[in-house]
Design a protein around this motif. Sequence first.
Motif, PDB file in Angstrom:
ATOM      1  N   MET A 434     -75.533  56.531 -23.355  1.00 28.02           N
ATOM      2  CA  MET A 434     -74.815  55.640 -24.265  1.00 28.02           C
ATOM      3  C   MET A 434     -75.189  55.918 -25.713  1.00 28.02           C
ATOM      4  N   LEU A 435     -76.480  56.141 -25.962  1.00 33.37           N
ATOM      5  CA  LEU A 435     -76.903  56.466 -27.315  1.00 33.37           C
ATOM      6  C   LEU A 435     -76.224  57.742 -27.808  1.00 33.37           C
ATOM      7  N   THR A 436     -76.111  58.725 -26.936  1.00 34.00           N
ATOM      8  CA  THR A 436     -75.499  59.992 -27.311  1.00 34.00           C
ATOM      9  C   THR A 436     -74.018  59.824 -27.611  1.00 34.00           C
ATOM     10  N   LEU A 437     -73.338  58.992 -26.844  1.00 37.85           N
ATOM     11  CA  LEU A 437     -71.915  58.776 -27.069  1.00 37.85           C
ATOM     12  C   LEU A 437     -71.642  57.897 -28.284  1.00 37.85           C
ATOM     13  N   LEU A 438     -72.491  56.896 -28.518  1.00 36.22           N
ATOM     14  CA  LEU A 438     -72.225  55.914 -29.565  1.00 36.22           C
ATOM     15  C   LEU A 438     -72.833  56.284 -30.911  1.00 36.22           C
ATOM     16  N   THR A 439     -73.915  57.063 -30.903  1.00 33.33           N
ATOM     17  CA  THR A 439     -74.560  57.447 -32.153  1.00 33.33           C
ATOM     18  C   THR A 439     -74.517  58.966 -32.268  1.00 33.33           C
ATOM     19  N   GLU A 440     -75.429  59.520 -33.043  1.00 33.86           N
ATOM     20  CA  GLU A 440     -75.406  60.966 -33.262  1.00 33.86           C
ATOM     21  C   GLU A 440     -76.280  61.727 -32.271  1.00 33.86           C
ATOM     22  N   GLY A 441     -76.839  61.043 -31.299  1.00 34.85           N
ATOM     23  CA  GLY A 441     -77.656  61.730 -30.315  1.00 34.85           C
ATOM     24  C   GLY A 441     -78.717  60.819 -29.737  1.00 34.85           C
ATOM     25  N   ALA A 442     -79.666  61.417 -29.033  1.00 38.56           N
ATOM     26  CA  ALA A 442     -80.764  60.673 -28.424  1.00 38.56           C
ATOM     27  C   ALA A 442     -82.004  61.557 -28.418  1.00 38.56           C
TER      28      ALA A 442
END
Length: 454
Positions: A434-442
């Motif tokens: 989810m972090l990768t899809l919603l922000t710039e990565g994880a």
Amino acid sequence: MDMAGLNFRNALFSLFLALQPNLGCVWREPKPMLCSYDAIEETEKERITRLGDTGCDEIIPGHNNIFEDRINIVFSGLNTGDDTFTENIRNSVDCSAENNGLLSNEVISDNISRFNFWYNPSISRLPYADGIFYKDETLEEIIDPKLQGAIKARECDLQGTSWRNVVSVTITDNLVRSRANYPRLFDYNIDRNNFEDLLQAKETLINYGLDQNSCENFISACNLLDHNNDGIYEESDLEINYPYSPEELDRICYALQIEECDAPSRQEIISRFEDAGKEYGLQLCQTFSNASYTSENAATSLCKAIVGEDDYDLGSAIVYNGESGMVPSSVIHETGHSIWALRDEYTSDSDTEDHGGELVITSSIQRNGINCFAGTYQECLKNSNWSHLQETGCYEGCNYLRTGAFRPIENTYMNNNFSADEYGPYGEERISKMLTLLTEGADGICRDYLNGGD
């Protein structure tokens, strides 16, 4: 005590112990603070550069940046005291990682730069009676406290710049059941190949310069590529001579941003659309359709999530400030629902009935289980969303059901937030996705989950 004072105290204590005779006690260094609540020195220009014009305050001074692609967690108070509210939000963010709050979880603390932590300093005061909040003293109009929290979160955005990925968390002293809404992405499957396909779709949209509006326009015309009308988008569909109507041709032109739709011939327009479909459009249609759990058009929510500039509320939660010290663990449980859409929940016969009964819940899990699996034990071991992860299994009891539904590990924040200290491997993998899809990565431990590590 500020960080310098804390370090000096620890150094003195270490020296003291070193000079003492060995009496059998072992000195362990205290955990380093992940962040600090101490005020920082900053010019107004520097503050505006990070925060813009906001009506809310940051919980960790100097941390937030509204102009970066982050998840915005906004705390608000409802019928609570100022001092109690301040203590609860600091413990819930948990810079010390010792209160079972958000940053006590490794995958979140590793990605602290992917979050902004805010609070609305204006605490709401609403009439309350028998577990219900009302608009005014007439007690005629009921107010949903989660909706109230979302409204307070929106007060942060003074310029109406459409903050994205906003999660509201309301803390109240009134006796209510802590609960949360699932985010919009609850209806999309990001497991197995879907996650990699969605990442590729995000990259494609960015590479072709398609913003949210362009993405929605194009995906809205996806059904025109499905020439055999089977809900599956394949290049073989384009070999079928499908008779487009004038209205459908208009949609094609709009999606492809052809300004003069009447200029090209019908066949030229179809050819341009099919070329786009083979190049990237068909791939987008396939990806978005495969990821959707519903039969509804998948454009709006996924376009917003992946390349959106429009406001995008993830979810909201209400947390009861009841037993001392339990707010942080309730926050990490409820945001497990409202951000990550985890549905692993405790088992309760009464809650089973309150949520539609066993058949309704089982059907829902079969359609969209996330971290619950409905079926037999052997089917769970083979086909669950977490079957590829080590240190997981199939433990009966999930989403209020005592039997017939399984969860990935014996105990997590979600099914027992009072004694657990983790989301478990599947929960952490989902957070990473989810972090990768919603922000710039994880970052951090997420690299192991996303790169196929243990």
